[in-house]
Motif scaffolding. Structure first.
Motif, PDB file in Angstrom:
ATOM      1  N   HIS A 154       0.903  -1.356   0.134  1.00  0.00           N
ATOM      2  CA  HIS A 154      -0.031   0.062   0.057  1.00  0.00           C
ATOM      3  C   HIS A 154       0.914   1.386  -0.160  1.00  0.00           C
ATOM      4  O   HIS A 154       0.516   2.060  -0.590  1.00  0.00           O
ATOM      5  CB  HIS A 154      -0.909  -0.048   1.354  1.00  0.00           C
ATOM      6  CG  HIS A 154      -1.890  -1.031   1.101  1.00  0.00           C
ATOM      7  ND1 HIS A 154      -2.670  -1.367   0.221  1.00  0.00           N
ATOM      8  CD2 HIS A 154      -2.679  -1.918   2.163  1.00  0.00           C
ATOM      9  CE1 HIS A 154      -3.649  -2.269   0.270  1.00  0.00           C
ATOM     10  NE2 HIS A 154      -3.540  -2.600   1.611  1.00  0.00           N
ATOM     11  N   LEU A 155       2.037   1.313   0.896  1.00  0.00           N
ATOM     12  CA  LEU A 155       2.794   2.474   0.688  1.00  0.00           C
ATOM     13  C   LEU A 155       3.538   2.657  -0.383  1.00  0.00           C
ATOM     14  O   LEU A 155       3.553   3.732  -0.956  1.00  0.00           O
ATOM     15  CB  LEU A 155       4.018   2.154   2.109  1.00  0.00           C
ATOM     16  CG  LEU A 155       3.327   2.243   3.239  1.00  0.00           C
ATOM     17  CD1 LEU A 155       4.434   2.069   4.333  1.00  0.00           C
ATOM     18  CD2 LEU A 155       2.802   3.404   3.571  1.00  0.00           C
ATOM     19  N   TYR A 156       3.876   1.528  -1.358  1.00  0.00           N
ATOM     20  CA  TYR A 156       4.456   1.501  -2.528  1.00  0.00           C
ATOM     21  C   TYR A 156       3.160   2.256  -3.667  1.00  0.00           C
ATOM     22  O   TYR A 156       3.896   3.242  -4.344  1.00  0.00           O
ATOM     23  CB  TYR A 156       4.834   0.213  -2.923  1.00  0.00           C
ATOM     24  CG  TYR A 156       5.383   0.124  -4.371  1.00  0.00           C
ATOM     25  CD1 TYR A 156       6.729   0.571  -4.617  1.00  0.00           C
ATOM     26  CD2 TYR A 156       4.883  -0.318  -5.573  1.00  0.00           C
ATOM     27  CE1 TYR A 156       7.150   0.436  -5.801  1.00  0.00           C
ATOM     28  CE2 TYR A 156       5.166  -0.380  -6.842  1.00  0.00           C
ATOM     29  CZ  TYR A 156       6.500  -0.052  -7.095  1.00  0.00           C
ATOM     30  OH  TYR A 156       7.149  -0.054  -8.296  1.00  0.00           O
ATOM     31  N   CYS A 157       2.225   1.833  -3.452  1.00  0.00           N
ATOM     32  CA  CYS A 157       1.293   2.369  -4.245  1.00  0.00           C
ATOM     33  C   CYS A 157       0.990   4.048  -4.015  1.00  0.00           C
ATOM     34  O   CYS A 157       1.021   4.724  -4.765  1.00  0.00           O
ATOM     35  CB  CYS A 157      -0.243   1.512  -3.991  1.00  0.00           C
ATOM     36  SG  CYS A 157      -0.274   0.173  -4.990  1.00  0.00           S
ATOM     37  N   LEU A 158       1.027   4.321  -2.585  1.00  0.00           N
ATOM     38  CA  LEU A 158       0.929   5.817  -2.295  1.00  0.00           C
ATOM     39  C   LEU A 158       2.174   6.577  -2.746  1.00  0.00           C
ATOM     40  O   LEU A 158       2.138   7.761  -3.300  1.00  0.00           O
ATOM     41  CB  LEU A 158       0.907   5.621  -0.889  1.00  0.00           C
ATOM     42  CG  LEU A 158       0.972   7.157  -0.123  1.00  0.00           C
ATOM     43  CD1 LEU A 158      -0.493   7.990  -0.477  1.00  0.00           C
ATOM     44  CD2 LEU A 158       0.875   7.224   1.566  1.00  0.00           C
ATOM     45  N   THR A 159       3.446   5.874  -2.735  1.00  0.00           N
ATOM     46  CA  THR A 159       4.685   6.609  -3.182  1.00  0.00           C
ATOM     47  C   THR A 159       4.608   7.089  -4.683  1.00  0.00           C
ATOM     48  O   THR A 159       4.622   8.251  -5.089  1.00  0.00           O
ATOM     49  CB  THR A 159       6.053   5.560  -2.912  1.00  0.00           C
ATOM     50  OG1 THR A 159       5.999   5.599  -1.450  1.00  0.00           O
ATOM     51  CG2 THR A 159       7.030   6.353  -3.460  1.00  0.00           C
ATOM     52  N   GLY A 171       8.780   0.658   8.166  1.00  0.00           N
ATOM     53  CA  GLY A 171       9.719   1.442   7.719  1.00  0.00           C
ATOM     54  C   GLY A 171      11.113   0.714   7.156  1.00  0.00           C
ATOM     55  O   GLY A 171      11.603   0.931   6.107  1.00  0.00           O
ATOM     56  N   ALA A 172      11.602   0.022   7.943  1.00  0.00           N
ATOM     57  CA  ALA A 172      12.828  -1.066   7.673  1.00  0.00           C
ATOM     58  C   ALA A 172      12.616  -1.789   6.459  1.00  0.00           C
ATOM     59  O   ALA A 172      13.471  -2.183   6.006  1.00  0.00           O
ATOM     60  CB  ALA A 172      13.167  -1.852   9.431  1.00  0.00           C
ATOM     61  N   ARG A 173      11.292  -2.408   6.506  1.00  0.00           N
ATOM     62  CA  ARG A 173      10.802  -3.129   5.475  1.00  0.00           C
ATOM     63  C   ARG A 173      10.838  -2.550   4.304  1.00  0.00           C
ATOM     64  O   ARG A 173      11.089  -2.883   3.125  1.00  0.00           O
ATOM     65  CB  ARG A 173       9.868  -3.972   5.832  1.00  0.00           C
ATOM     66  CG  ARG A 173       9.092  -4.751   4.721  1.00  0.00           C
ATOM     67  CD  ARG A 173      10.093  -6.145   4.323  1.00  0.00           C
ATOM     68  NE  ARG A 173       9.228  -6.944   3.363  1.00  0.00           N
ATOM     69  CZ  ARG A 173       8.547  -7.969   3.724  1.00  0.00           C
ATOM     70  NH1 ARG A 173       8.186  -8.132   5.200  1.00  0.00           N
ATOM     71  NH2 ARG A 173       7.980  -8.624   2.767  1.00  0.00           N
ATOM     72  N   PHE A 174      10.099  -1.026   4.337  1.00  0.00           N
ATOM     73  CA  PHE A 174       9.763  -0.608   3.217  1.00  0.00           C
ATOM     74  C   PHE A 174      11.012  -0.015   2.421  1.00  0.00           C
ATOM     75  O   PHE A 174      10.865   0.336   1.139  1.00  0.00           O
ATOM     76  CB  PHE A 174       8.896   0.737   3.454  1.00  0.00           C
ATOM     77  CG  PHE A 174       8.203   1.512   2.391  1.00  0.00           C
ATOM     78  CD1 PHE A 174       7.662   0.711   1.330  1.00  0.00           C
ATOM     79  CD2 PHE A 174       8.044   2.720   2.460  1.00  0.00           C
ATOM     80  CE1 PHE A 174       7.340   1.430   0.285  1.00  0.00           C
ATOM     81  CE2 PHE A 174       7.600   3.453   1.536  1.00  0.00           C
ATOM     82  CZ  PHE A 174       7.147   2.685  -0.006  1.00  0.00           C
TER      83      PHE A 174
END
Length: 237
Positions: free
Chosen positions: A11-16, A50-53
């Motif tokens: 989801h964070l990747y899509c947001l980015t 965050g560490a994974r992202f």
């Protein structure tokens, strides 16, 4: 956490990618801004996201900040003693654009507009926003100092490679400069910057060489300097 870690990162990747499309900014920088926000949270579960992202960047509170001062000393040395050299112009572009070293190395001369004080920097196709053609480049503004360094480099040190099209910005007599050649030039500059810093401290403090000896020389790569630039940028926001 209630959600699978991989799903949250997805989801964070899509947001980015969405934010990159909206703002025309580098998705890598946006990604690290998200990580910096997560890193400030008290929950270890949130910080683990965050560490994974962004695992390649590491903790924003770790060694990156520890050697930031030394990296800034390298930049200062280049500005004062090697103005307009290839490595100095390269570092100034790193500082202004926040782009990864590989992106700076791949710049072509035509992507630099000294009159407008801008440069067009490619977006990694590892991001969907680039791979599908929505945002392949972004425009970064350049400071007056960077423009002066680039003009000096282009006029006095840049090697012309007439048979190479498009013409690369950073060159050797054989064509576009290699990553290995850049790392070697940064190693030499790191050693020279250490000697220069040693000399300045001796001049400022009046201490003798033996009182300043025993310090380990910090060797920097282009990626180390990029890390330092990003860390400083995130701290200032």
């Amino acid at each position: 956490m209630n959600h699978n870690l991989g799903t949250v990162c997805g989801h964070l990747y899509c947001l980015t990618n969405f934010l990159a499309f909206l703002t025309k900014e580098d998705p890598t920088i946006l990604r690290l801004q998200i990580v910096a926000s997560l890193d400030e949270q008290p929950s270890s579960d949130i910080r683990s996201v965050g560490a994974r992202f962004a695992p390649s960047f590491g903790s924003l509170d770790g060694p990156i900040r520890d050697f930031r001062h030394s990296a800034q000393s390298l930049v200062r040395y280049l500005r004062e003693r090697e103005f307009g050299t290839r490595k100095h112009a390269f570092v100034e572009l790193l500082c202004d654009t926040k782009a990864r070293p590989g992106q700076i190395r791949e710049l072509d001369r035509s992507e630099l507009n000294l009159q407008e004080k801008t440069v067009s920097v490619g977006i990694s196709n590892s991001y969907i926003v680039s791979s599908v053609g929505l945002l392949n480049q972004r425009t970064a503004e350049l400071s007056e100092g960077t423009v002066d360094a680039l003009r000096t480099y282009i006029e006095h040190e840049r090697k012309a490679v007439p048979d190479t099209k498009p013409a690369p910005l950073f060159t050797t007599s054989h064509g576009r400069v290699s990553a290995a050649a850049l790392r070697q030039s940064f190693k030499v500059a790191s050693e020279a910057a250490n000697d220069y810093s040693h000399f300045r401290k001796r001049q400022d403090s009046g201490l003798h060489d033996e009182q300043l000896s025993g310090r380990r020389v910090q060797i920097f790569t282009p990626t180390d300097v990029w890390h330092s630039v990003i860390s400083s940028t995130l701290d200032s926001e």
